[in-house]
Write a protein that holds these residues in place. Structure first.
Motif, PDB file in Angstrom:
ATOM      1  N   ILE A   8       5.059  29.863  19.499  1.00 22.14           N
ATOM      2  CA  ILE A   8       4.877  30.373  18.135  1.00 22.14           C
ATOM      3  C   ILE A   8       4.981  29.233  17.120  1.00 22.14           C
ATOM      4  N   LEU A   9       5.964  28.360  17.299  1.00 18.12           N
ATOM      5  CA  LEU A   9       6.121  27.236  16.382  1.00 18.12           C
ATOM      6  C   LEU A   9       4.932  26.277  16.468  1.00 18.12           C
ATOM      7  N   ARG A  10       4.415  26.103  17.674  1.00 17.53           N
ATOM      8  CA  ARG A  10       3.228  25.253  17.831  1.00 17.53           C
ATOM      9  C   ARG A  10       2.016  25.881  17.153  1.00 17.53           C
ATOM     10  N   ASP A  11       1.827  27.169  17.348  1.00 17.40           N
ATOM     11  CA  ASP A  11       0.677  27.846  16.743  1.00 17.40           C
ATOM     12  C   ASP A  11       0.772  27.868  15.220  1.00 17.40           C
ATOM     13  N   ALA A  12       1.996  27.796  14.705  1.00 15.02           N
ATOM     14  CA  ALA A  12       2.197  27.779  13.255  1.00 15.02           C
ATOM     15  C   ALA A  12       2.033  26.381  12.669  1.00 15.02           C
ATOM     16  N   GLY A  13       1.787  25.391  13.537  1.00 19.24           N
ATOM     17  CA  GLY A  13       1.580  24.034  13.050  1.00 19.24           C
ATOM     18  C   GLY A  13       2.861  23.265  12.809  1.00 19.24           C
ATOM     19  N   LEU A  14       3.987  23.759  13.334  1.00 15.43           N
ATOM     20  CA  LEU A  14       5.263  23.076  13.138  1.00 15.43           C
ATOM     21  C   LEU A  14       5.614  22.150  14.299  1.00 15.43           C
ATOM     22  N   LEU A  15       4.983  22.358  15.447  1.00 22.08           N
ATOM     23  CA  LEU A  15       5.201  21.521  16.620  1.00 22.08           C
ATOM     24  C   LEU A  15       3.856  21.146  17.230  1.00 22.08           C
ATOM     25  N   VAL A  16       3.852  20.047  17.973  1.00 22.22           N
ATOM     26  CA  VAL A  16       2.742  19.715  18.856  1.00 22.22           C
ATOM     27  C   VAL A  16       3.327  19.455  20.238  1.00 22.22           C
ATOM     28  N   ALA A  17       2.508  19.647  21.247  1.00 20.39           N
ATOM     29  CA  ALA A  17       2.957  19.459  22.626  1.00 20.39           C
ATOM     30  C   ALA A  17       2.189  18.300  23.245  1.00 20.39           C
ATOM     31  N   ASP A  18       2.910  17.334  23.791  1.00 18.89           N
ATOM     32  CA  ASP A  18       2.309  16.197  24.483  1.00 18.89           C
ATOM     33  C   ASP A  18       2.598  16.331  25.968  1.00 18.89           C
ATOM     34  N   ARG A  19       1.580  16.114  26.787  1.00 23.08           N
ATOM     35  CA  ARG A  19       1.798  16.168  28.227  1.00 23.08           C
ATOM     36  C   ARG A  19       2.284  14.808  28.706  1.00 23.08           C
ATOM     37  N   VAL A  20       3.441  14.798  29.345  1.00 24.25           N
ATOM     38  CA  VAL A  20       4.020  13.593  29.934  1.00 24.25           C
ATOM     39  C   VAL A  20       4.232  13.888  31.413  1.00 24.25           C
ATOM     40  N   GLY A  21       3.360  13.322  32.260  1.00 25.05           N
ATOM     41  CA  GLY A  21       3.422  13.675  33.669  1.00 25.05           C
ATOM     42  C   GLY A  21       3.016  15.126  33.838  1.00 25.05           C
ATOM     43  N   ARG A  22       3.876  15.910  34.475  1.00 23.36           N
ATOM     44  CA  ARG A  22       3.581  17.319  34.715  1.00 23.36           C
ATOM     45  C   ARG A  22       4.182  18.236  33.657  1.00 23.36           C
ATOM     46  N   ARG A  23       4.894  17.668  32.716  1.00 21.78           N
ATOM     47  CA  ARG A  23       5.608  18.502  31.749  1.00 21.78           C
ATOM     48  C   ARG A  23       5.054  18.318  30.340  1.00 21.78           C
ATOM     49  N   LEU A  24       5.248  19.377  29.535  1.00 20.81           N
ATOM     50  CA  LEU A  24       4.962  19.292  28.118  1.00 20.81           C
ATOM     51  C   LEU A  24       6.245  18.971  27.371  1.00 20.81           C
ATOM     52  N   ARG A  25       6.141  18.053  26.415  1.00 20.27           N
ATOM     53  CA  ARG A  25       7.273  17.760  25.548  1.00 20.27           C
ATOM     54  C   ARG A  25       6.836  18.054  24.115  1.00 20.27           C
ATOM     55  N   TYR A  26       7.674  18.795  23.436  1.00 20.72           N
ATOM     56  CA  TYR A  26       7.349  19.253  22.096  1.00 20.72           C
ATOM     57  C   TYR A  26       7.990  18.346  21.051  1.00 20.72           C
ATOM     58  N   ARG A  27       7.257  18.054  20.004  1.00 24.66           N
ATOM     59  CA  ARG A  27       7.793  17.284  18.881  1.00 24.66           C
ATOM     60  C   ARG A  27       7.288  17.902  17.582  1.00 24.66           C
ATOM     61  N   ARG A  28       8.011  17.619  16.525  1.00 24.74           N
ATOM     62  CA  ARG A  28       7.690  18.223  15.246  1.00 24.74           C
ATOM     63  C   ARG A  28       6.501  17.533  14.587  1.00 24.74           C
ATOM     64  N   THR A  29       5.690  18.328  13.906  1.00 25.68           N
ATOM     65  CA  THR A  29       4.620  17.789  13.075  1.00 25.68           C
ATOM     66  C   THR A  29       5.206  17.369  11.723  1.00 25.68           C
ATOM     67  N   ASP A  30       4.353  16.844  10.855  1.00 27.70           N
ATOM     68  CA  ASP A  30       4.821  16.494   9.514  1.00 27.70           C
ATOM     69  C   ASP A  30       5.426  17.709   8.813  1.00 27.70           C
ATOM     70  N   LEU A  31       4.752  18.839   8.914  1.00 27.38           N
ATOM     71  CA  LEU A  31       5.271  20.051   8.276  1.00 27.38           C
ATOM     72  C   LEU A  31       6.593  20.462   8.905  1.00 27.38           C
ATOM     73  N   GLY A  32       6.659  20.372  10.246  1.00 29.49           N
ATOM     74  CA  GLY A  32       7.918  20.687  10.923  1.00 29.49           C
ATOM     75  C   GLY A  32       9.039  19.763  10.499  1.00 29.49           C
ATOM     76  N   GLN A  33       8.714  18.486  10.320  1.00 28.20           N
ATOM     77  CA  GLN A  33       9.708  17.524   9.848  1.00 28.20           C
ATOM     78  C   GLN A  33      10.234  17.908   8.471  1.00 28.20           C
TER      79      GLN A  33
END
Length: 334
Positions: free
Chosen positions: A293-318
């Motif tokens: 939900i947070l990703r779809d709202a533009g507050l997070l993005v998900a980066d694939r690292v190996g087999r896992r997704l790691r979430y970090r905040r976008t500018d708006l999330g920051q």
């Protein structure tokens, strides 16, 4: 004082990369010279039993030379931003043998070298093959288990500096890189007992944040593969911490709901679904639902690292989480 002078066009050649071989070498420093690297104590405690008897004598001897010099051929400046270990080891393995022998000798010049080092004087090809094999083994045992965390904290560092450069210009890429570095708009100065002045001479400078750089800065000024500066990314001191629960601000909780506000606040350092679930005591499916939900709202993005997704905040999330970060006294990895 070591001074790196920048011509007017040199800022345009700045680029970032995350080098597995830089992490290999710097983590080796922390293993053999633990004094001053307290932040890696938990990693060392877990790794040392796995490395015992692993047959890494050549690698460890090479990075622990008494002259405090590590051969430049071990850390080629990467031509891409996200090289793999295999790609970098192909460059290492292709190093001209005369250069290999000369740089290995320089690491031990004036001292009696162990047999693993003396081999490079008589059989540099065989020594290099064995060294590459040992580096692969070392990475598998010591770094592969923590690679997603290393990649995530570096990705956060690069993303944060890219945002600053977009908003305030490329000169901000060099601002506040490290307490020992001072940037005045025309030169980058490193506090050091040595005294040296040099320019880039048309070479682009690669900035290589490394989770294992610790409190130190390393410069490569004359390597055939380019010029580079290794430094610790923001938030590296928290790299080995388990994610901690930080209470979000009342305003953020009212806006997003208490659980999603807690998730966004927690991600001052990028994290996986499992890490979020563990820190907030949520079921993995529940954590995944809120992250989506947070990703779809533009507050997070998900980066694939190996087999896992790691979430970090976008500018708006920051921006939304900024109040909670300030109350917690935390340092954002982004």
């Amino acid at each position: 004082m070591i001074e790196i002078e920048f011509a007017s066009t040199d800022l345009l050649g700045l680029r970032f990369a995350h080098s597995p071989m830089v992490e290999v070498v710097t983590s080796g420093f922390e293993l053999i010279r633990p004094a001053g690297f307290w932040m890696y104590a938990s990693w060392r405690a877990g790794v040392e039993p796995r490395l015992a008897g692993a047959g890494l004598e050549t690698f460890l001897a090479l990075i622990s030379g008494p002259n405090c010099y590590v051969p430049d051929f071990l850390t080629p400046v990467p031509p891409t931003s996200r090289p793999s270990l295999d790609e970098e080891l192909q460059v290492v393995a292709a190093t001209p043998l005369d250069r290999v022998a000369a740089e290995v000798h320089a690491a031990w010049a004036g001292h009696r070298a162990p047999p693993e080092i003396r081999r490079f004087g008589t059989d540099p090809a065989g020594g290099l093959v064995e060294l590459v094999r040992q580096i692969r083994r070392y990475f598998e045992l010591a770094l592969a288990p923590v690679w997603p965390r290393l990649r995530a904290v570096v990705e956060g560092e690069i993303a944060g500096r890219a945002r600053a450069a977009t908003e305030h210009g490329p000169q901000t890429l060099l601002a506040d890189l490290h307490p020992k570095l001072d940037w005045d708009g025309s030169a980058l100065r490193l506090a050091s007992p040595k005294s040296r002045h040099w320019g880039l001479d048309g070479h682009p400078l690669a900035l290589l944040p490394a989770g294992f750089a610790g409190p130190k800065v390393h410069l490569m000024t004359e390597a055939p593969t380019g010029r580079a500066l290794w430094y610790p990314p923001r938030g590296y001191g928290r790299l080995w911490d388990q994610p901690e629960r930080v209470e979000p601000s009342v305003t953020l909780a009212a806006l997003l709901g208490p659980t999603r506000a807690a998730v966004l606040t927690l991600l001052a350092v990028p994290g996986s679904t499992g890490e979020v679930a563990s820190a907030l005591r949520l079921a993995p499916a529940t954590a995944s639902h809120h992250l989506t939900i947070l990703r779809d709202a533009g507050l997070l993005v998900a980066d694939r690292v190996g087999r896992r997704l790691r979430y970090r905040r976008t500018d708006l999330g920051q921006q939304l989480a900024g109040v909670s970060d300030a109350r917690a006294g935390g340092v954002s990895a982004a």
